[in-house]
Write a protein that holds these residues in place. Structure first.
Motif, PDB file in Angstrom:
ATOM      1  N   GLN A 132      -8.417   7.907   3.777  1.00 47.58           N
ATOM      2  CA  GLN A 132      -9.321   7.614   2.614  1.00 47.58           C
ATOM      3  C   GLN A 132      -9.356   6.308   2.116  1.00 47.58           C
ATOM      4  O   GLN A 132     -10.061   5.817   1.361  1.00 47.58           O
ATOM      5  N   LEU A 133      -8.084   5.559   1.973  1.00 49.94           N
ATOM      6  CA  LEU A 133      -7.963   4.520   1.373  1.00 49.94           C
ATOM      7  C   LEU A 133      -7.136   3.506   2.095  1.00 49.94           C
ATOM      8  O   LEU A 133      -6.120   2.799   2.051  1.00 49.94           O
ATOM      9  N   PRO A 134      -7.642   3.092   3.402  1.00 51.76           N
ATOM     10  CA  PRO A 134      -6.967   2.366   4.323  1.00 51.76           C
ATOM     11  C   PRO A 134      -6.522   0.851   3.624  1.00 51.76           C
ATOM     12  O   PRO A 134      -5.522  -0.041   4.163  1.00 51.76           O
ATOM     13  N   GLN A 135      -7.411   0.531   2.833  1.00 51.83           N
ATOM     14  CA  GLN A 135      -7.138  -0.802   2.170  1.00 51.83           C
ATOM     15  C   GLN A 135      -5.945  -1.116   1.187  1.00 51.83           C
ATOM     16  O   GLN A 135      -5.553  -2.008   0.851  1.00 51.83           O
ATOM     17  N   LEU A 136      -5.444   0.101   0.853  1.00 51.08           N
ATOM     18  CA  LEU A 136      -4.394   0.137  -0.253  1.00 51.08           C
ATOM     19  C   LEU A 136      -3.262  -0.273   0.540  1.00 51.08           C
ATOM     20  O   LEU A 136      -2.860  -0.010   1.625  1.00 51.08           O
ATOM     21  N   ARG A 137      -2.577  -1.022  -0.338  1.00 53.35           N
ATOM     22  CA  ARG A 137      -1.022  -1.604   0.163  1.00 53.35           C
ATOM     23  C   ARG A 137      -0.159  -0.722  -0.149  1.00 53.35           C
ATOM     24  O   ARG A 137       0.616  -1.003  -1.335  1.00 53.35           O
ATOM     25  N   LEU A 138       0.600   0.077   0.644  1.00 52.19           N
ATOM     26  CA  LEU A 138       1.608   0.893   0.286  1.00 52.19           C
ATOM     27  C   LEU A 138       2.896   0.217   0.735  1.00 52.19           C
ATOM     28  O   LEU A 138       2.882  -0.165   1.749  1.00 52.19           O
ATOM     29  N   SER A 156     -11.785   1.631  -5.979  1.00 55.05           N
ATOM     30  CA  SER A 156     -13.368   0.992  -5.479  1.00 55.05           C
ATOM     31  C   SER A 156     -13.965   0.339  -6.577  1.00 55.05           C
ATOM     32  O   SER A 156     -14.625  -0.687  -6.436  1.00 55.05           O
ATOM     33  N   ALA A 157     -13.765   0.840  -7.986  1.00 56.57           N
ATOM     34  CA  ALA A 157     -14.446   0.260  -9.146  1.00 56.57           C
ATOM     35  C   ALA A 157     -13.736  -0.999  -9.319  1.00 56.57           C
ATOM     36  O   ALA A 157     -14.312  -2.023  -9.505  1.00 56.57           O
ATOM     37  N   ALA A 158     -12.422  -1.149  -9.037  1.00 56.99           N
ATOM     38  CA  ALA A 158     -11.700  -2.353  -9.439  1.00 56.99           C
ATOM     39  C   ALA A 158     -11.446  -3.456  -8.395  1.00 56.99           C
ATOM     40  O   ALA A 158     -11.316  -4.589  -8.624  1.00 56.99           O
ATOM     41  N   GLU A 159     -11.886  -2.967  -7.221  1.00 59.09           N
ATOM     42  CA  GLU A 159     -11.757  -3.890  -5.954  1.00 59.09           C
ATOM     43  C   GLU A 159     -10.641  -4.628  -5.923  1.00 59.09           C
ATOM     44  O   GLU A 159     -10.547  -5.675  -5.525  1.00 59.09           O
ATOM     45  N   VAL A 160      -9.471  -3.890  -6.087  1.00 60.79           N
ATOM     46  CA  VAL A 160      -8.024  -4.232  -5.991  1.00 60.79           C
ATOM     47  C   VAL A 160      -7.743  -3.864  -4.640  1.00 60.79           C
ATOM     48  O   VAL A 160      -8.064  -2.249  -4.092  1.00 60.79           O
ATOM     49  N   SER A 161      -6.682  -4.426  -3.822  1.00 61.09           N
ATOM     50  CA  SER A 161      -6.420  -4.011  -2.663  1.00 61.09           C
ATOM     51  C   SER A 161      -5.073  -4.605  -2.208  1.00 61.09           C
ATOM     52  O   SER A 161      -4.731  -5.598  -3.137  1.00 61.09           O
TER      53      SER A 161
END
Ligand code: PLP
Length: 411
Positions: A330-336, A406-411
Motif C-alpha cells: 500500500q505504500l511502495p514509496q515508503l523507505r523502510l 500522502s498528505a505530507a508527501e514525504v518518502s
C-alpha cells in the motif's frame, strides 16, 4: 557566591574564577540541543503495558514497546512478582556477594543457562551494566576490541571503560572486520569482537556465523548482545545464537531481562569458568545490589512461558510478515530500513520531519516514537511489533501512515 581564598588559584594569569557561574554551560548546551531538534523529554504512560497505552488521558495503539511477547502485563508474570515480593521483600538489601543473594537468583541463572544452552549464567541489575562490566573485566589496555559501528551504547561505553584499543568496523561488513583483524590482531595480547545480534535502532541482524568463524581464525573472544533477540528468535526463544545453530560454540552472550522477558535486569551466559571469573572480577556485578525479588521472579516466570509457548513467537512473526506485506503493497514509496526482526523503521529526511510525523501519528491514535541523532545517524519512525497485536490494529497503523504520508508527501 563562591569566594576563592587560595593563593594557588589567585594568580593573575588565571581568568577571574569567581566571576562566572560554572553551571552556565549547561543552559548553552541545552539551547544547542534544542536548535538541532535533538531535544528529548519523557511522557507519562498511565496504563498497564500492552498493545494499547494511555498517554495524556488518550488511549493510543502502542508500537513503541520492547515488550515483544506482551509478558510485562501478563497476569501470570505479575502474580509471580507479587508472590516473590510478599515472600522476600521489595529489595535484595545487599550485593550478591554480601547479603543480597537469594535462591530465586540462582533459579533464574539456571533458567537462563538452560534457555541459552550454556554451562552457566549471571544476572545483573540491567543489560547496560552487564555489558559495561563484562567488557571491562575481559580486556584491558594491552588488548584490542573490534566493535560494529552501530553497536548499542552499552557496548561502546564498555569498550571505553575497559581501556582497550577499540576499532570500529563498518556495520556488518565482514570484509572490513577481517581486514582489521589482519592488520591489528598481532599487536595485542587479547582480542574481543563485540556486536549486537539484532541492531536495536535498525532491526537488522549481524552475520553471526561469519563473525564466529573469524573469531576462531584470529584467536579472538566474541561477545554478542542478544537484547532484542532473546525470547523471540530460535526454536526455543534462545536468540540469534540458536537461530544460527551456534549453541555450544565458544562465545559470550549478553542480554536483557527487560525486553521480551518483560522484567528488569541483564544477564551474561557462557562457560562456567567465565561466570566464575566475572563473580570475582566484574565491578558492575560485585559492587551493586542484587536484583529485586519481584524482578527476579517475574523474569523467571516469563522464561518458563517463553520456553513452553512457541505460539507466542509464531504470532509475532505472523504480525511482522503481515505488516511488511501491507506496507510494501500500500505504500511502495515508503523507505523502510532493511530489517529481519520485529523492529521496522521508516527512514525520514531529517529530525524535524521525524518529529512532525511522530506527532501526527499520535494525533491519529498511534504511539510510534521518532528516533533522531545522536541516537542514530539518520532520523526515522521506529515501529516495534508485539505478538499480542491484533491484525485490525496493524491495519489501523497502515491506514494512519497512508493518510499522513500522502498528505505530507514525504518518502
Ligand atoms: C536495551 C539494550 C541494552 C540495555 O538493556 P537494559 O536492560 O535496558 O539496560 C543493551 N544492549 C542492547 C542492544 C539493547 O537494545
Amino acid at each position: 557566591m563562591f569566594i576563592n581564598t587560595s593563593t594557588h588559584f589567585n594568580r593573575s594569569r588565571v581568568p577571574k574564577l569567581t566571576q562566572f557561574n560554572p553551571y552556565d554551560w549547561i543552559d548553552r548546551s541545552l539551547a544547542t540541543i534544542e536548535r538541532a531538534n535533538w531535544s528529548r523529554s519523557t511522557q507519562v504512560i498511565t496504563s498497564l503495558p500492552g498493545t494499547e497505552v494511555t498517554i495524556d488521558g488518550r488511549v493510543l495503539l502502542n508500537f513503541g514497546s520492547n515488550d515483544y511477547l506482551g509478558l510485562a502485563g501478563d497476569d501470570r508474570v505479575i502474580q509471580a512478582a507479587i508472590q516473590a515480593t510478599q515472600a522476600f521483600g521489595t529489595g535484595a538489601t545487599g550485593s550478591r556477594l554480601m547479603s543480597g543473594h537469594k535462591q530465586i537468583h540462582q533459579d533464574l541463572e539456571l533458567a537462563i543457562a538452560m534457555l541459552k544452552g550454556t554451562e552457566a549464567a549471571l544476572v545483573f541489575s540491567s543489560g547496560y551494566l552487564a555489558n559495561l562490566g563484562t567488557i571491562a573485566a575481559l580486556v584491558g589496555k594491552n588488548d584490542l576490541i573490534l566493535s560494529d559501528r552501530l553497536n548499542h551504547s552499552s557496548l561502546k561505553n564498555g569498550a571505553l571503560l575497559s581501556g582497550a584499543k577499540t576499532i570500529e568496523y563498518q556495520h556488518c561488513d565482514m570484509v572490513d572486520l577481517r581486514h582489521q583483524l589482519q592488520l591489528n590482531r598481532g599487536n595485542y595480547r587479547r582480542c574481543l569482537i563485540i556486536t549486537d545480534t539484532v541492531f536495536s535502532m535498525d532491526g537488522d541482524i549481524c552475520p553471526l556465523a561469519e563473525i564466529q568463524e573469524l573469531s576462531i581464525e584470529y584467536s579472538s573472544m566474541l561477545l554478542v548482545d542478544e537484547a532484542h533477540a532473546t525470547g523471540i528468535f530460535g526454536a526455543t526463544g534462545a536468540g540469534i545464537v540458536e537461530a544460527e545453530n551456534l549453541v555450544g560454540k565458544p562465545l559470550i552472550e549478553v542480554g536483557t531481562l527487560s525486553k521480551a522477558i518483560g522484567s528488569l535486569g541483564g544477564y551474561v551466559a557462557g562457560s562456567a569458568s567465565l561466570i566464575d571469573f566475572l563473580r570475582n572480577r566484574c565491578a558492575s556485578w560485585i559492587y551493586t545490589t542484587g536484583l529485586s525479588p519481584g524482578d527476579t521472579a517475574a523474569a523467571l516466570r516469563s522464561i518458563e512461558i517463553i520456553t513452553t509457548t512457541p505460539q507466542l513467537r509464531q504470532q509475532l512473526w505472523q504480525n511482522v510478515e503481515y505488516l511488511k506485506q501491507r506496507l510494501s503493497q500500500q505504500l511502495p514509496q515508503l523507505r523502510l530500513i532493511p530489517s529481519a526482526s520485529s523492529i521496522i523503521c521508516i527512514e525520514l529526511p531529517d529530525a524535524r520531519t521525524a518529529m512532525s510525523i511522530g506527532s501526527k501519528l499520535k494525533q491519529a491514535g498511534i504511539f510510534a516514537p521518532a528516533i533522531r541523532p545522536p541516537t542514530v545517524p539518520t532520523s526515522r519512525i521506529r515501529l516495534s511489533l508485539m505478538a499480542t497485536h491484533q491484525q485490525s490494529q496493524l491495519a489501523q497503523l497502515v491506514n494512519a501512515i497512508k493518510l499522513i504520508f500522502s498528505a505530507a508527501e514525504v518518502s
